[in-house]
Design an enzyme around this catalytic site. Structure first.
Site, PDB file in Angstrom:
ATOM      1  N   TYR A   1     -11.487 -33.346  33.614  1.00  0.00           N
ATOM      2  CA  TYR A   1     -12.498 -32.375  34.037  1.00  0.00           C
ATOM      3  C   TYR A   1     -11.930 -31.494  35.146  1.00  0.00           C
ATOM      4  O   TYR A   1     -11.168 -31.966  35.983  1.00  0.00           O
ATOM      5  CB  TYR A   1     -13.739 -33.080  34.605  1.00  0.00           C
ATOM      6  CG  TYR A   1     -14.529 -33.939  33.653  1.00  0.00           C
ATOM      7  CD1 TYR A   1     -14.115 -34.182  32.348  1.00  0.00           C
ATOM      8  CD2 TYR A   1     -15.726 -34.523  34.070  1.00  0.00           C
ATOM      9  CE1 TYR A   1     -14.853 -34.987  31.495  1.00  0.00           C
ATOM     10  CE2 TYR A   1     -16.478 -35.328  33.220  1.00  0.00           C
ATOM     11  CZ  TYR A   1     -16.030 -35.566  31.932  1.00  0.00           C
ATOM     12  OH  TYR A   1     -16.770 -36.352  31.102  1.00  0.00           O
TER      13      TYR A   1
ATOM     14  N   HIS B   1     -27.270 -37.800  42.562  1.00  0.00           N
ATOM     15  CA  HIS B   1     -26.197 -37.119  41.836  1.00  0.00           C
ATOM     16  C   HIS B   1     -25.206 -36.451  42.794  1.00  0.00           C
ATOM     17  O   HIS B   1     -24.171 -35.958  42.372  1.00  0.00           O
ATOM     18  CB  HIS B   1     -26.815 -36.083  40.891  1.00  0.00           C
ATOM     19  CG  HIS B   1     -25.879 -35.554  39.854  1.00  0.00           C
ATOM     20  ND1 HIS B   1     -25.463 -34.242  39.822  1.00  0.00           N
ATOM     21  CD2 HIS B   1     -25.267 -36.161  38.805  1.00  0.00           C
ATOM     22  CE1 HIS B   1     -24.646 -34.050  38.806  1.00  0.00           C
ATOM     23  NE2 HIS B   1     -24.509 -35.197  38.162  1.00  0.00           N
TER      24      HIS B   1
ATOM     25  N   ARG C   1     -27.015 -42.063  32.959  1.00  0.00           N
ATOM     26  CA  ARG C   1     -27.205 -42.366  31.547  1.00  0.00           C
ATOM     27  C   ARG C   1     -25.912 -42.771  30.849  1.00  0.00           C
ATOM     28  O   ARG C   1     -24.886 -42.103  30.958  1.00  0.00           O
ATOM     29  CB  ARG C   1     -27.816 -41.153  30.826  1.00  0.00           C
ATOM     30  CG  ARG C   1     -28.187 -41.438  29.367  1.00  0.00           C
ATOM     31  CD  ARG C   1     -28.813 -40.237  28.708  1.00  0.00           C
ATOM     32  NE  ARG C   1     -30.181 -40.029  29.163  1.00  0.00           N
ATOM     33  CZ  ARG C   1     -30.651 -38.862  29.558  1.00  0.00           C
ATOM     34  NH1 ARG C   1     -29.860 -37.817  29.605  1.00  0.00           N
ATOM     35  NH2 ARG C   1     -31.910 -38.744  29.931  1.00  0.00           N
TER      36      ARG C   1
ATOM     37  N   ARG D   1     -20.762 -41.928  38.516  1.00  0.00           N
ATOM     38  CA  ARG D   1     -19.999 -42.466  37.386  1.00  0.00           C
ATOM     39  C   ARG D   1     -18.596 -42.798  37.883  1.00  0.00           C
ATOM     40  O   ARG D   1     -17.920 -41.937  38.443  1.00  0.00           O
ATOM     41  CB  ARG D   1     -19.892 -41.458  36.235  1.00  0.00           C
ATOM     42  CG  ARG D   1     -21.219 -41.054  35.613  1.00  0.00           C
ATOM     43  CD  ARG D   1     -20.976 -40.198  34.371  1.00  0.00           C
ATOM     44  NE  ARG D   1     -22.170 -39.502  33.949  1.00  0.00           N
ATOM     45  CZ  ARG D   1     -23.127 -40.023  33.192  1.00  0.00           C
ATOM     46  NH1 ARG D   1     -23.012 -41.270  32.771  1.00  0.00           N
ATOM     47  NH2 ARG D   1     -24.187 -39.309  32.841  1.00  0.00           N
TER      48      ARG D   1
ATOM     49  N   ARG E   1     -20.391 -23.174  31.261  1.00  0.00           N
ATOM     50  CA  ARG E   1     -19.754 -23.842  30.126  1.00  0.00           C
ATOM     51  C   ARG E   1     -20.739 -24.108  28.983  1.00  0.00           C
ATOM     52  O   ARG E   1     -20.447 -23.903  27.825  1.00  0.00           O
ATOM     53  CB  ARG E   1     -19.150 -25.168  30.576  1.00  0.00           C
ATOM     54  CG  ARG E   1     -18.375 -25.895  29.477  1.00  0.00           C
ATOM     55  CD  ARG E   1     -18.149 -27.346  29.821  1.00  0.00           C
ATOM     56  NE  ARG E   1     -19.345 -28.143  29.648  1.00  0.00           N
ATOM     57  CZ  ARG E   1     -19.770 -29.063  30.507  1.00  0.00           C
ATOM     58  NH1 ARG E   1     -19.106 -29.282  31.623  1.00  0.00           N
ATOM     59  NH2 ARG E   1     -20.861 -29.765  30.272  1.00  0.00           N
TER      60      ARG E   1
ATOM     61  N   HIS F   1     -16.128 -28.227  34.772  1.00  0.00           N
ATOM     62  CA  HIS F   1     -17.176 -29.047  35.372  1.00  0.00           C
ATOM     63  C   HIS F   1     -17.549 -28.622  36.792  1.00  0.00           C
ATOM     64  O   HIS F   1     -18.570 -29.052  37.325  1.00  0.00           O
ATOM     65  CB  HIS F   1     -16.712 -30.513  35.376  1.00  0.00           C
ATOM     66  CG  HIS F   1     -17.792 -31.504  35.636  1.00  0.00           C
ATOM     67  ND1 HIS F   1     -17.913 -32.179  36.835  1.00  0.00           N
ATOM     68  CD2 HIS F   1     -18.812 -31.949  34.857  1.00  0.00           C
ATOM     69  CE1 HIS F   1     -18.953 -32.999  36.775  1.00  0.00           C
ATOM     70  NE2 HIS F   1     -19.525 -32.881  35.585  1.00  0.00           N
TER      71      HIS F   1
ATOM     72  N   ASN G   1     -20.768 -35.655  21.485  1.00  0.00           N
ATOM     73  CA  ASN G   1     -21.786 -34.737  22.013  1.00  0.00           C
ATOM     74  C   ASN G   1     -23.069 -34.803  21.178  1.00  0.00           C
ATOM     75  O   ASN G   1     -24.183 -34.857  21.713  1.00  0.00           O
ATOM     76  CB  ASN G   1     -21.256 -33.304  22.010  1.00  0.00           C
ATOM     77  CG  ASN G   1     -20.250 -33.036  23.111  1.00  0.00           C
ATOM     78  OD1 ASN G   1     -20.067 -33.850  24.010  1.00  0.00           O
ATOM     79  ND2 ASN G   1     -19.593 -31.899  23.042  1.00  0.00           N
TER      80      ASN G   1
END
Length: 697
Positions: free
Chosen positions: A474, A441, A411, A381, A570, A598, A51
């Site tokens: 997740y 997204h 990213r 992803r 979160r 998530h 992170n």
């Protein structure tokens, strides 16, 4: 909290980056919690490190860019870039110190469990002999010592790799002569740690880091020189990509070019081992031009290796969370035909408590079904060995129309997505890279099937990525539906992403950057009108981050008019809850536990006729203005009742949930209610997936 107390904190908003620091502290607290299984505590330490790596290479790098550009305007939370940077570096420094204190504590506890990470001096004769062979046979051939002198300029130091700084003198040199300097990269293509041999009947497990082996054998790389000091260092560089999408003839090639440039990004952070030689430090500071973001580390650099280390350790199940095999969604159990099930009802899946394989199986069935005419899907992803990719490729090779919108700008997943895009194109899929200036997204799958004289649309929308690996880690929701309005909107959405279509009016879904911001404002305003009229009103919003000033202001206004608002966030939250005459009806809680929370769920009471939305979007400016995001209503009553049960579990959590206080700090929730740990409770699928459940909270 009173208004006077709020004034002392400086703003009615919390700063986004300082809020992120608070989030990573909560991750660190999981590593510090003695009730967390020991190897899981080590894994949380790894997450803290990864992170921080991303935070420094993206957020802090951006602030440094602003400072270099002379930008001094305050943001909406009251911070100038320089002021914020100074505070962030101070907070990160404290966090890293706490992280390594925790590492040393966990290491001591692992020794009690017969698991050791040894220094070279701790090895016995047998182990020394084994590591001598390992070094000379495996490590030495791939090492490259790189001297730095007048004829050899400073070599490229890759971002986030561990290096050794070696200070040397020549045999016979006088003490006052300037030493020599070289660096050695710790090979990234070898395992960071090596298992040591033990007696066959030993219950112990012992390991050593490969940098320990290299440091011990450093003389083999510099014959004729005497090492004065050998210490580890690590550089973090700016990882943001700057892409001129409008000027790029081929976006894929442009991104590949920018990925190569990432290696040369401006240095953002320098980590050095405790006791680092001052001569070496002076050289590194001069080379990298980092005056203040220098962190002295009392332990191994880059604790992300702990994720693989915890996976390598064998035995003793009490040191880990119980291994759970998520069941197949019961709605599909015993059915060979997904289409038949979905014609009867919508199906909602909750990962990781239910198996992600059902989605893959659905696409596989669609790829083999002669009645399926087209498959369209977005990919943001995906995993390293995604079965979805093969299923889509098979469908294209069988002659179906397969369209995949691949987001190349996800990213740190850019290279993987480029590889998938090439594979899909080779198989005959139509691959689209999204719209200029926008990241795609949204998570949506559309399957068009010929049924008699009609075409029927089957849609899946999700709150998370189509990634079978992260679906085990997740918490996310996926909805299968055949609702006509959602299906027609899905077709319009893909036409918008792949062609020149402009949608005038969405029937069901809401899209960013088209109309999501406006829709959220309307939904919040509607709750305000219900509250003013004395009708039931409430907002429950579950998301990863809330940083849009406009949305925060809308929520403040609704609270002041009597709307009760429960936020389950979160990570980042810029809203300051519990402030008198501003946000006294707003609560904010964060859940950090075994799985990464998530899912994005938005609940509006609507005068007693609740509306529930699933979304790919957090309430952040970037999501609402610079990304293609989706917000989809849940129409099916049984699916709605499941979502309500999921929200209820989150609101009842008093074990892992922490509540945000007006001062920006998070505190444990103390109440007299029965203990509830929402993630563990969710493993009882029968409890939240009841046939008869409430339709309102």
């Amino acid at each position: 909290m009173t208004q006077v107390e709020m004034k002392d904190t400086g703003s009615r908003y919390l700063n986004r980056d300082l809020s992120w620091i608070e989030f990573n502290w909560r991750v660190l607290q999981e590593a510090q919690d003695p009730l967390t299984p020991l190897l899981e505590r080590a894994k949380f330490l790894s997450i803290v490190s990864s992170n921080l790596d991303e935070f420094m290479s993206v957020r802090v790098a951006g602030i440094q860019d602003q400072i270099r550009a002379g930008y001094s305007k305050k943001d909406f939370t009251g911070y100038t870039p320089a002021g914020l940077y100074k505070r962030l570096i101070s907070r990160v420094d404290k966090m890293v110190s706490a992280q390594y204190r925790t590492y040393r504590e966990i290491s001591r506890l692992l020794v009690k469990e017969h698991i050791q990470l040894l220094k070279y001096d701790d090895l016995n004769a047998t182990q020394c002999k084994s590591m001598e062979s390992y070094y000379h046979d495996i490590i030495f051939p791939v090492l490259t010592p790189m001297a730095v002198d007048q004829s050899r300029p400073f070599p490229l130091v890759h971002t986030q790799f561990v290096y050794l700084a070696v200070v040397l003198k020549k045999e016979g040199d006088r003490p006052e002569e300037e030493p020599y300097f070289a660096i050695v990269q710790i090979p990234s293509n070898l395992a960071r740690f090596v298992k040591l041999p033990l007696h066959s009947n030993s219950k112990k497990q012992a390991y050593i880091l490969i940098e320990e082996l290299i440091k011990h054998h450093i003389q083999t790389l510099f014959s004729g020189y005497i090492p004065l000091a050998v210490h580890e260092f690590r550089v973090t560089r700016n990882a943001d990509l700057t892409i001129d999408e409008e000027g790029a003839e081929d976006l894929l090639e442009e991104i590949e070019k920018e990925l190569r440039k990432r290696r040369w990004g401006a240095p953002v952070r320098l980590e050095v081992q405790k006791g680092f030689h001052p001569y070496a430090l002076e050289l590194l500071q001069e080379e990298f031009e980092i005056p203040d973001a220098i962190f002295e580390i009392d332990g191994p650099l880059d604790l992300t290796f702990l994720r693989h280390f915890t996976g390598a350790v064998k035995g003793n199940p009490k040191l880990r969370y119980p291994q759970d095999d998520p069941p197949y969604p019961r709605e599909f159990e015993g059915h060979d035909d997904f289409f038949e099930v979905l014609r009867e009802r919508d199906v909602l899946m909750y990962h990781p408590y239910e198996c992600f394989d059902a989605l893959t199986d659905f696409i596989v069935q669609a790829s083999e079904d002669v009645q399926v005419m087209a498959i369209k899907m977005t990919l943001y992803r995906v995993s390293g060995n995604s079965p979805l990719i093969q299923a889509l490729a098979d469908a294209a090779e069988s002659g179906k129309q397969v369209t995949v919108v691949v987001e190349l700008k996800a990213r740190f997943d850019e290279e993987r997505n480029i590889a998938w895009a090439r594979k899909l194109e080779k198989a005959g899929c139509h691959v689209v890279y999204g719209l200029v200036g926008l990241k795609t997204h949204a998570k949506i799958l559309l399957i068009v099937r010929q049924e008699g004289k009609d075409l029927k649309r089957y849609v899946h929308v999700g709150t998370g990525n189509y990634n079978d690996s992260t679906a085990r880690l997740y918490t996310d929701i996926g909805l299968f539906t055949t609702h006509p309005a959602i299906g027609e909107d899905a077709s319009e959405l893909f036409n918008l992403m792949t062609g020149y279509s402009a949608v005038q009016d969405w029937q069901a879904i809401t899209l960013a950057p088209d109309n999501m911001r406006t829709k959220l404002e309307e939904l919040i305003d509607r709750e305000t009108e219900h509250a003013k009229a004395g009708r039931p009103s409430r907002i429950i919003a579950k998301m990863n981050s809330l940083s849009s000033q406009d949305i925060v202001d809308d929520l403040y206004a609704a609270s002041q008019q009597g709307v009760y608002i429960d936020l389950i966030i979160r990570g980042v939250c810029c809203l300051r809850p519990g402030v008198e005459n501003l946000s006294e009806r707003i609560t904010v809680r964060s859940i950090v536990d075994r799985f990464l929370e998530h899912s994005r769920i938005y609940y509006f009471e609507n005068g007693g006729q609740p509306e529930i939305w699933l979304s790919s979007a957090d309430w952040m400016t970037r999501n609402l203005t610079r990304r293609i995001e989706l917000m989809c209503p849940v129409y099916d009553e049984r699916a709605r009742s499941i979502v309500i049960q999921i929200l209820r579990l989150s609101l009842e959590d008093n074990v892992k949930a922490k509540q945000l206080m007006p001062n920006g700090k998070y505190e444990s929730i103390a109440n007299d209610l029965p203990s509830c740990r929402s993630q563990f409770a969710a493993m009882d699928i029968k409890m939240w997936k009841k046939d008869q459940s409430p339709t309102s909270i």
